[in-house]
Scaffold this motif. Structure first.
Motif: not given
Length: 145
Positions: A33, A37, A52
């Motif tokens: 995550r 981001q 990811a």
């Protein structure tokens, strides 16, 4: 707990982030995550999914094959020039990862095959203590996108 090796210095004119994680399965999801981001925050949301996935596969390999009790593994993410790099450093350097042949009945062993299929480049670096496995995604427009 101490980390396994010193961080790479940030490269000029780019973005750099490093986070050390405990060797537990939940750390893989946290790293995945976080890397996604960063890709979004750095202006490349189209690469967030692939970044990811690379983080997830590299972290899982570190967790399964490279971690030692009470030793952290590190995820370094950088954006320089025309590439987004995800690098995972762990404390065990005596066994270097390499893709292997698998059969359809194998439940494990596809991680580096996925990395090789998704990344534009990847490699393994031996360190004084441990190893670093990195993968890069080419970014259209690089830092100026």
């Amino acid at each position: 707990m101490t980390d396994c090796c010193p961080p790479n210095p940030p490269k000029p004119h780019g973005h750099y982030d490093a986070v050390s994680y405990t060797p537990y399965p939940r750390s893989v999801a946290l790293a995945r995550r976080h890397v996604a981001q960063l890709a979004v925050d750095w202006g490349h949301p189209a690469t967030a999914g692939d970044a990811a996935l690379l983080a997830s596969e590299l972290c899982t390999n570190a967790l399964l094959h490279g971690c030692l009790r009470d030793r952290l593994f590190r995820v370094e993410t950088s954006l320089t020039g025309d590439a987004l790099r995800v690098a995972v450093t762990d404390p065990k350097g005596e066994r270097l990862p390499e893709p292997r042949a698998i059969t359809v009945s194998d439940q494990f062993g596809r991680g580096l095959l996925i990395v090789r299929a998704v990344a534009d480049r990847w490699a393994v670096e031996q360190l004084t203590v441990g190893k670093r496995v990195w993968a890069e995604l080419d970014i259209a427009g690089g830092l100026d996108a």
